[in-house]
Design a protein around this motif. Structure first.
Motif, PDB file in Angstrom:
ATOM      1  N   ASP A  17     -74.278 -38.486 -30.353  1.00  0.00           N
ATOM      2  CA  ASP A  17     -74.849 -37.833 -29.177  1.00  0.00           C
ATOM      3  C   ASP A  17     -74.075 -38.191 -27.928  1.00  0.00           C
ATOM      4  O   ASP A  17     -73.524 -39.295 -27.810  1.00  0.00           O
ATOM      5  CB  ASP A  17     -76.323 -38.259 -29.015  1.00  0.00           C
ATOM      6  N   VAL A  18     -74.021 -37.239 -27.008  1.00  0.00           N
ATOM      7  CA  VAL A  18     -73.460 -37.441 -25.671  1.00  0.00           C
ATOM      8  C   VAL A  18     -74.494 -36.936 -24.680  1.00  0.00           C
ATOM      9  O   VAL A  18     -74.933 -35.786 -24.769  1.00  0.00           O
ATOM     10  CB  VAL A  18     -72.135 -36.679 -25.484  1.00  0.00           C
ATOM     11  N   ALA A  19     -74.916 -37.777 -23.742  1.00  0.00           N
ATOM     12  CA  ALA A  19     -75.970 -37.401 -22.803  1.00  0.00           C
ATOM     13  C   ALA A  19     -75.514 -37.639 -21.374  1.00  0.00           C
ATOM     14  O   ALA A  19     -75.118 -38.753 -21.023  1.00  0.00           O
ATOM     15  CB  ALA A  19     -77.247 -38.202 -23.088  1.00  0.00           C
ATOM     16  N   PHE A  20     -75.577 -36.585 -20.546  1.00  0.00           N
ATOM     17  CA  PHE A  20     -75.254 -36.696 -19.131  1.00  0.00           C
ATOM     18  C   PHE A  20     -76.485 -37.131 -18.341  1.00  0.00           C
ATOM     19  O   PHE A  20     -77.614 -36.795 -18.698  1.00  0.00           O
ATOM     20  CB  PHE A  20     -74.766 -35.353 -18.584  1.00  0.00           C
ATOM     21  N   ASN A  21     -76.242 -37.867 -17.252  1.00  0.00           N
ATOM     22  CA  ASN A  21     -77.347 -38.220 -16.373  1.00  0.00           C
ATOM     23  C   ASN A  21     -77.713 -37.044 -15.486  1.00  0.00           C
ATOM     24  O   ASN A  21     -77.147 -35.948 -15.592  1.00  0.00           O
ATOM     25  CB  ASN A  21     -76.996 -39.471 -15.539  1.00  0.00           C
ATOM     26  N   TYR A  22     -78.662 -37.241 -14.599  1.00  0.00           N
ATOM     27  CA  TYR A  22     -79.208 -36.167 -13.768  1.00  0.00           C
ATOM     28  C   TYR A  22     -78.127 -35.497 -12.916  1.00  0.00           C
ATOM     29  O   TYR A  22     -78.142 -34.279 -12.728  1.00  0.00           O
ATOM     30  CB  TYR A  22     -80.311 -36.747 -12.869  1.00  0.00           C
ATOM     31  N   TYR A  23     -77.183 -36.296 -12.410  1.00  0.00           N
ATOM     32  CA  TYR A  23     -76.165 -35.763 -11.506  1.00  0.00           C
ATOM     33  C   TYR A  23     -74.898 -35.307 -12.227  1.00  0.00           C
ATOM     34  O   TYR A  23     -74.013 -34.715 -11.609  1.00  0.00           O
ATOM     35  CB  TYR A  23     -75.798 -36.814 -10.449  1.00  0.00           C
ATOM     36  N   GLY A  24     -74.782 -35.591 -13.499  1.00  0.00           N
ATOM     37  CA  GLY A  24     -73.604 -35.179 -14.256  1.00  0.00           C
ATOM     38  C   GLY A  24     -72.375 -36.027 -14.017  1.00  0.00           C
ATOM     39  O   GLY A  24     -71.283 -35.676 -14.455  1.00  0.00           O
ATOM     40  N   ASN A  25     -72.522 -37.167 -13.331  1.00  0.00           N
ATOM     41  CA  ASN A  25     -71.365 -38.022 -13.053  1.00  0.00           C
ATOM     42  C   ASN A  25     -71.348 -39.291 -13.906  1.00  0.00           C
ATOM     43  O   ASN A  25     -70.539 -40.179 -13.706  1.00  0.00           O
ATOM     44  CB  ASN A  25     -71.332 -38.408 -11.571  1.00  0.00           C
ATOM     45  N   ARG A  26     -72.266 -39.365 -14.843  1.00  0.00           N
ATOM     46  CA  ARG A  26     -72.327 -40.506 -15.751  1.00  0.00           C
ATOM     47  C   ARG A  26     -72.818 -39.992 -17.095  1.00  0.00           C
ATOM     48  O   ARG A  26     -73.655 -39.085 -17.167  1.00  0.00           O
ATOM     49  CB  ARG A  26     -73.265 -41.570 -15.173  1.00  0.00           C
ATOM     50  N   LEU A  27     -72.282 -40.554 -18.169  1.00  0.00           N
ATOM     51  CA  LEU A  27     -72.743 -40.133 -19.487  1.00  0.00           C
ATOM     52  C   LEU A  27     -72.836 -41.333 -20.420  1.00  0.00           C
ATOM     53  O   LEU A  27     -72.186 -42.371 -20.215  1.00  0.00           O
ATOM     54  CB  LEU A  27     -71.864 -39.035 -20.077  1.00  0.00           C
ATOM     55  N   ALA A  28     -73.657 -41.157 -21.434  1.00  0.00           N
ATOM     56  CA  ALA A  28     -73.825 -42.170 -22.472  1.00  0.00           C
ATOM     57  C   ALA A  28     -73.434 -41.563 -23.809  1.00  0.00           C
ATOM     58  O   ALA A  28     -73.776 -40.415 -24.105  1.00  0.00           O
ATOM     59  CB  ALA A  28     -75.279 -42.651 -22.521  1.00  0.00           C
ATOM     60  N   THR A  29     -72.690 -42.328 -24.601  1.00  0.00           N
ATOM     61  CA  THR A  29     -72.363 -41.918 -25.962  1.00  0.00           C
ATOM     62  C   THR A  29     -72.951 -42.945 -26.923  1.00  0.00           C
ATOM     63  O   THR A  29     -73.023 -44.138 -26.615  1.00  0.00           O
ATOM     64  CB  THR A  29     -70.839 -41.821 -26.170  1.00  0.00           C
ATOM     65  N   CYS A  30     -73.377 -42.471 -28.089  1.00  0.00           N
ATOM     66  CA  CYS A  30     -73.925 -43.373 -29.104  1.00  0.00           C
ATOM     67  C   CYS A  30     -73.366 -42.998 -30.460  1.00  0.00           C
ATOM     68  O   CYS A  30     -72.982 -41.858 -30.699  1.00  0.00           O
ATOM     69  CB  CYS A  30     -75.451 -43.345 -29.105  1.00  0.00           C
ATOM     70  N   SER A  31     -73.341 -43.974 -31.361  1.00  0.00           N
ATOM     71  CA  SER A  31     -72.551 -43.812 -32.570  1.00  0.00           C
ATOM     72  C   SER A  31     -73.151 -44.552 -33.755  1.00  0.00           C
ATOM     73  O   SER A  31     -74.056 -45.393 -33.614  1.00  0.00           O
ATOM     74  CB  SER A  31     -71.125 -44.322 -32.294  1.00  0.00           C
ATOM     75  N   SER A  32     -72.608 -44.230 -34.926  1.00  0.00           N
ATOM     76  CA  SER A  32     -72.957 -44.971 -36.140  1.00  0.00           C
ATOM     77  C   SER A  32     -72.443 -46.403 -36.098  1.00  0.00           C
ATOM     78  O   SER A  32     -72.830 -47.214 -36.949  1.00  0.00           O
ATOM     79  CB  SER A  32     -72.399 -44.264 -37.379  1.00  0.00           C
ATOM     80  N   ASP A  33     -71.572 -46.729 -35.146  1.00  0.00           N
ATOM     81  CA  ASP A  33     -71.106 -48.112 -35.020  1.00  0.00           C
ATOM     82  C   ASP A  33     -72.141 -49.006 -34.343  1.00  0.00           C
ATOM     83  O   ASP A  33     -71.859 -50.160 -34.030  1.00  0.00           O
ATOM     84  CB  ASP A  33     -69.765 -48.189 -34.285  1.00  0.00           C
ATOM     85  N   GLN A  34     -73.359 -48.437 -34.097  1.00  0.00           N
ATOM     86  CA  GLN A  34     -74.512 -49.150 -33.535  1.00  0.00           C
ATOM     87  C   GLN A  34     -74.369 -49.427 -32.042  1.00  0.00           C
ATOM     88  O   GLN A  34     -75.174 -50.166 -31.464  1.00  0.00           O
ATOM     89  CB  GLN A  34     -74.770 -50.468 -34.291  1.00  0.00           C
ATOM     90  N   LYS A  35     -73.394 -48.819 -31.405  1.00  0.00           N
ATOM     91  CA  LYS A  35     -73.130 -49.103 -29.991  1.00  0.00           C
ATOM     92  C   LYS A  35     -73.473 -47.922 -29.097  1.00  0.00           C
ATOM     93  O   LYS A  35     -73.463 -46.769 -29.508  1.00  0.00           O
ATOM     94  CB  LYS A  35     -71.656 -49.467 -29.796  1.00  0.00           C
ATOM     95  N   ILE A  36     -73.771 -48.254 -27.852  1.00  0.00           N
ATOM     96  CA  ILE A  36     -73.874 -47.292 -26.756  1.00  0.00           C
ATOM     97  C   ILE A  36     -72.775 -47.605 -25.762  1.00  0.00           C
ATOM     98  O   ILE A  36     -72.523 -48.773 -25.451  1.00  0.00           O
ATOM     99  CB  ILE A  36     -75.253 -47.369 -26.066  1.00  0.00           C
ATOM    100  N   LYS A  37     -72.118 -46.570 -25.280  1.00  0.00           N
ATOM    101  CA  LYS A  37     -71.097 -46.739 -24.240  1.00  0.00           C
ATOM    102  C   LYS A  37     -71.496 -45.902 -23.031  1.00  0.00           C
ATOM    103  O   LYS A  37     -71.940 -44.758 -23.171  1.00  0.00           O
ATOM    104  CB  LYS A  37     -69.712 -46.317 -24.756  1.00  0.00           C
TER     105      LYS A  37
END
Length: 328
Positions: A17-37
């Motif tokens: 998954d890739v999720a943008f924040n409200y303003y679109g200037n920050r995003l979070a990615t999550c993975s099967s490697d158990q991490k969030i970036k």
């Protein structure tokens, strides 16, 4: 719409998954490697820069969702480990740090989707697990997010499902001028359903979004922005992107906050099979005028309505490098 910014996600496994924040200037990615970036957009250089990477769960992280910024920098994540974790950004010795402030355990199965409610409903989030049970939690004190209370729960089908392979997904209606509603993808029933509260504040299944030839992988309720109707998009295993139009069943006036068993007329106004493969995600822009879809073909397609009301593919973004990576 004529420039694509590519960056290395640096995950060690599949990105779910890739999720943008409200303003679109920050995003979070999550993975099967158990991490969030967490990534921040550097507008001066036009690049996405890594803010932080942290291990979030003990299994694959499936979805993330940002809370409205009035509650600070708050993120929720869900996982195969049957938990939802609430993360909050803080500063320690002038260093940014993401801290787990609350963990919601769901013993009924893999938590397959999580999404914060629109901010006019308060700091709430909904989750749906593999057993087809939707649960809604609310933060008791928005200044201290350690305590969350489950305020509602309801089954997607006739009862809890035993099918761990089924896929469930959900999306809140963001309109302030209707009763609180959400659309839920219903696993192997191959439909999505509109849920809203009745006179006794019990969540009930109402309209059905049908016509799917497989599992509904994702649903997205478009921001209303003053329209007299609603739009909902679905992504399906059968390779189709569908757009449904919900109009007031009374055929007059604005949509109201009242409840009835049949409040909307549902019409499928667009049905596309351009991906020629399973479609995994659909997402609207902030005005609900452009829909993006992504599929197993490795492409993101952008859809927009013409002045006649017909929906057309306006561009295609490819994951592959080369001159055809972006097409109009």
């Amino acid at each position: 719409m004529n420039q694509v910014t590519k960056f290395d996600g640096t995950h060690e496994d599949l990105i779910h998954d890739v999720a943008f924040n409200y303003y679109g200037n920050r995003l979070a990615t999550c993975s099967s490697d158990q991490k969030i970036k967490i990534w921040d957009y550097n507008e001066a250089d036009g690049i996405w820069e890594s803010n932080i990477s942290f291990k979030a769960h003990s299994c694959a992280v499936l979805k993330t969702s940002w809370a409205h910024p009035e509650y600070g920098q708050v993120l929720a994540s869900c996982s195969f480990d049957r938990s939802v974790i609430i993360w909050e950004e803080s500063y320690h010795d002038a260093v940014k740090k993401w801290t787990s402030v609350a963990t919601l355990r769901d013993g009924s199965g893999t938590v397959q989707d999580v999404e914060f409610a629109p901010n006019h409903l308060g700091l709430r989030l909904a989750i749906v697990a593999a057993d087809g049970l939707v649960k809604i939690y609310e933060a008791m004190d928005v200044t201290s997010l350690a305590h969350w209370t489950m305020i509602d729960s309801f089954p997607v089908g006739e009862g809890p499902s035993k099918d761990e392979d089924g896929n469930h997904c959900l999306s809140w209606c963001t309109s302030k001028f209707t009763a609180q509603m959400m659309v839920v993808g219903c696993a192997k029933d191959h439909v999505a359903k509109i849920f809203r509260q009745d006179h006794n504040t019990k969540w009930q299944a109402c309209e059905v979004l049908g016509g799917h030839g497989g599992v509904v992988h994702d649903v997205s309720w478009a921001p209303n922005m003053g329209r007299s109707y609603h739009l909902i998009a679905t992504a399906c295993k059968d390779g189709h992107v569908r757009i449904f139009k919900l109009t007031d069943d009374s055929q007059g006036g604005a949509l109201t906050g009242g409840w009835s068993r049949k409040m909307f007329n549902v019409t499928c106004i667009a049905d596309f099979a351009d991906h020629n493969a399973e479609v995994w995600r659909v997402e609207w822009n902030v005005t609900g005028t452009i829909l993006s879809s992504s599929g197993y073909d490795g492409k993101v397609r952008l859809w927009k309505a013409t002045y006649t009301g017909d929906w057309r593919c306006m561009s295609v973004v490819s994951a592959e490098e080369g001159p055809s990576a972006f097409q109009r």
